[in-house]
Design an enzyme around this catalytic site. Structure first.
Site, PDB file in Angstrom:
ATOM      1  N   CYS A   1      30.615  25.908  17.658  1.00 52.80           N
ATOM      2  CA  CYS A   1      31.448  24.860  17.067  1.00 52.80           C
ATOM      3  C   CYS A   1      32.754  24.821  17.852  1.00 52.80           C
ATOM      4  O   CYS A   1      32.815  25.290  18.998  1.00 52.80           O
ATOM      5  CB  CYS A   1      31.644  25.073  15.565  1.00 52.80           C
ATOM      6  SG  CYS A   1      32.477  26.622  15.123  1.00 52.80           S
TER       7      CYS A   1
ATOM      8  N   ARG B   1      32.277  26.892  11.013  1.00 53.55           N
ATOM      9  CA  ARG B   1      30.863  26.532  10.946  1.00 53.55           C
ATOM     10  C   ARG B   1      29.941  27.513  11.663  1.00 53.55           C
ATOM     11  O   ARG B   1      28.986  28.032  11.060  1.00 53.55           O
ATOM     12  CB  ARG B   1      30.647  25.120  11.535  1.00 53.55           C
ATOM     13  CG  ARG B   1      31.280  24.034  10.704  1.00 53.55           C
ATOM     14  CD  ARG B   1      31.355  22.729  11.471  1.00 53.55           C
ATOM     15  NE  ARG B   1      32.332  22.812  12.555  1.00 53.55           N
ATOM     16  CZ  ARG B   1      32.569  21.848  13.443  1.00 53.55           C
ATOM     17  NH1 ARG B   1      31.867  20.721  13.376  1.00 53.55           N
ATOM     18  NH2 ARG B   1      33.490  21.996  14.361  1.00 53.55           N
TER      19      ARG B   1
ATOM     20  N   ASP C   1      33.293  19.211  10.325  1.00 54.10           N
ATOM     21  CA  ASP C   1      34.282  20.279  10.483  1.00 54.10           C
ATOM     22  C   ASP C   1      35.060  20.412   9.167  1.00 54.10           C
ATOM     23  O   ASP C   1      35.766  19.489   8.771  1.00 54.10           O
ATOM     24  CB  ASP C   1      35.221  19.889  11.627  1.00 54.10           C
ATOM     25  CG  ASP C   1      36.224  20.977  11.930  1.00 54.10           C
ATOM     26  OD1 ASP C   1      36.337  21.922  11.136  1.00 54.10           O
ATOM     27  OD2 ASP C   1      36.896  20.865  12.974  1.00 54.10           O
TER      28      ASP C   1
END
Ligand code: 4NP
Length: 160
Positions: A17, A23, A132
């Protein structure tokens, strides 16, 4: 990048990420826990970020909390930036969103581009980004966690 890519026999997977604190650390922890519970402890599983702001940091406290609710301990993981060698060491490099994919493609040599995939497209044939959650509230972390669980379950099933 199609969801029809054959994943059987894959031995190594890197989740990527932007910051490697929200994440991809959750994806790493979920995937490792699922792999261990299915007796696949020999897989190489890791995560990294395309940005270097959080190098050496533990996962975001909200990621740690939601993973703990589901019985997954990610407190020992530390953020790191993607390295050139990752494109050789990992057979599958799985990006959480399209912008992560673009950053990875820009960083990799063309001979490694086939290793780079968009997570939900690869896992579920659903071309949706894992959002996100960094600037949102803890609800965002819960829904991202569930999305990652769904994706990891599907990926692991196809790797066996
Ligand atoms: P992640 O979330 O990519 O899921 O780890 C982010 C964490 C930190 C930042 C951006 C996204 N940041 O800009 O510091």
């Amino acid at each position: 990048m199609a969801g029809s890519t054959c994943l059987r026999g894959t031995q190594s997977i890197l989740f990527v990420c932007l910051g490697n604190i929200c994440r991809s650390p959750m994806a790493e922890g979920i995937f490792r826990s699922m792999a261990q519970s299915k007796g696949l402890g020999e897989l190489r599983i890791d995560s990294a970020g395309t940005g270097r702001w959080h190098e050496g940091d533990p996962p975001d406290s909200r990621s740690i909390a939601v993973a703990a609710e589901y019985g997954v301990d990610i407190t020992g993981q530390r953020a790191r930036t993607i390295r050139p060698g990752d494109f050789e060491r990992f057979e599958l490099i799985v990006a959480m969103d399209r912008s992560n994919v673009s950053n990875l493609v820009a960083a990799a040599s063309p001979s490694s581009h086939h290793r780079i995939h968009h997570f939900m497209t690869l896992a579920r044939n659903r071309p949706v980004d894992v959002p996100d959650p960094y600037l949102g509230g803890s609800d965002g972390f819960e829904s991202v966690y569930r999305m990652l669980q769904e994706g990891c379950e599907a990926l692991l099933a196809r790797m066996r």
